[in-house]
Design a protein around this motif. Sequence first.
Motif, PDB file in Angstrom:
ATOM      1  N   VAL A  69     -85.056 -45.606  14.443  1.00 25.80           N
ATOM      2  CA  VAL A  69     -86.222 -45.398  15.181  1.00 25.80           C
ATOM      3  C   VAL A  69     -85.715 -45.095  16.341  1.00 25.80           C
ATOM      4  O   VAL A  69     -86.281 -44.318  17.127  1.00 25.80           O
ATOM      5  CB  VAL A  69     -87.115 -46.432  14.960  1.00 25.80           C
ATOM      6  CG1 VAL A  69     -88.304 -46.663  16.093  1.00 25.80           C
ATOM      7  CG2 VAL A  69     -88.000 -46.153  13.824  1.00 25.80           C
ATOM      8  N   PRO A 109     -90.898 -48.156  20.289  1.00 28.46           N
ATOM      9  CA  PRO A 109     -91.601 -49.119  19.201  1.00 28.46           C
ATOM     10  C   PRO A 109     -91.920 -50.203  20.072  1.00 28.46           C
ATOM     11  O   PRO A 109     -91.319 -50.512  21.123  1.00 28.46           O
ATOM     12  CB  PRO A 109     -90.553 -49.381  18.412  1.00 28.46           C
ATOM     13  CG  PRO A 109     -89.199 -49.068  18.952  1.00 28.46           C
ATOM     14  CD  PRO A 109     -89.413 -47.823  19.851  1.00 28.46           C
ATOM     15  N   GLN A 151     -94.894 -46.589  11.653  1.00 24.67           N
ATOM     16  CA  GLN A 151     -94.106 -47.765  11.458  1.00 24.67           C
ATOM     17  C   GLN A 151     -93.260 -47.641  10.218  1.00 24.67           C
ATOM     18  O   GLN A 151     -93.281 -47.006   9.275  1.00 24.67           O
ATOM     19  CB  GLN A 151     -95.228 -48.883  10.862  1.00 24.67           C
ATOM     20  CG  GLN A 151     -94.424 -50.142  10.399  1.00 24.67           C
ATOM     21  CD  GLN A 151     -94.214 -50.951  11.662  1.00 24.67           C
ATOM     22  OE1 GLN A 151     -95.316 -51.115  12.456  1.00 24.67           O
ATOM     23  NE2 GLN A 151     -93.169 -51.527  11.888  1.00 24.67           N
ATOM     24  N   ALA A 152     -91.798 -47.989  10.558  1.00 23.97           N
ATOM     25  CA  ALA A 152     -90.573 -47.622   9.673  1.00 23.97           C
ATOM     26  C   ALA A 152     -90.777 -48.888   8.595  1.00 23.97           C
ATOM     27  O   ALA A 152     -91.059 -49.935   9.033  1.00 23.97           O
ATOM     28  CB  ALA A 152     -89.332 -47.900  10.263  1.00 23.97           C
ATOM     29  N   VAL A 160     -90.899 -43.475   7.014  1.00 24.93           N
ATOM     30  CA  VAL A 160     -91.843 -43.999   8.053  1.00 24.93           C
ATOM     31  C   VAL A 160     -93.557 -43.606   7.443  1.00 24.93           C
ATOM     32  O   VAL A 160     -93.792 -42.534   7.196  1.00 24.93           O
ATOM     33  CB  VAL A 160     -91.516 -42.900   9.432  1.00 24.93           C
ATOM     34  CG1 VAL A 160     -92.562 -43.224  10.586  1.00 24.93           C
ATOM     35  CG2 VAL A 160     -90.174 -43.400   9.850  1.00 24.93           C
TER      36      VAL A 160
END
Length: 268
Positions: A69, A109, A151-152, A160
């Motif tokens: 990410v 993030p 969101q991973a 993802v």
Amino acid sequence: RTFKKRDAPLFASSFDTDSAVADVKARLMQLVEPLDRGFGASEDAKQQVRQVLGELEALGPSVSAAERVPMLQGRWRLVFSDAPDIVRNTMPLGPLSAVGEIRQEIGAPDMEGTFEIANIIEVLPPEAVRSIGSLPVGNDSTEQRVLLDAQAAAPPSSRVELTLRGSELRPKTLLGQALDGILPPLRLQGPKALALPFGSFDIIYVDDTLRVVRTNQGYWGVNVRDDFVGADDDDFFVRSSAWDTETQGTAGVQDAVVVPSDDGIEMP
């Protein structure tokens, strides 16, 4: 904002320690260069690209999406896709418009690991209009943005997950006049609690110049990084808290609350 260009070849990367990876990347770029991001690709040409992408996937390290990410943040430009909703259906006004650049802006993030993705399509006048240099309208451009939260998945997954937050229109140029700071964007956005699933993608490969993903439907997306300076500025990308409150990045935006649908453009 100040932009810079690389002195080294665009696809030379500090991650290319393996000559096999560098060779596959070079072959990939040679294949996609004449394909106009996939718009001008025959099925045979697409299959050749898919084969090379499979080679790159096999050579790449096994790293989870959560670990990758931080490398996603920034501005990316699409150079190839075989997704029909991108290479067939991206012209909102049909013959009255043309597609310019297709890009993504990916934010950092937050504390919960959620980050924002803006899928951006540059809408231009048709070629017949742009080819007449004396017409001011030939330089008109508008950005169509699909706004997503991402969101991973938990390691070791490379996936993802995406949810749709809304869409936005940003007129950039009208009759030859720049509109930045003059005409605010129009954003259509529902409450965060009503955000709808918008598919997912797996991160197949990413380094400091190239990103390859595969959607949950099996389509490929190849993006190259657009170099920039000051990507961590407040006005570069609106962080999560700004979806529901006005900040520097959203001041002056015209909001219209809607219930999101899945009719957006899913762009890897």
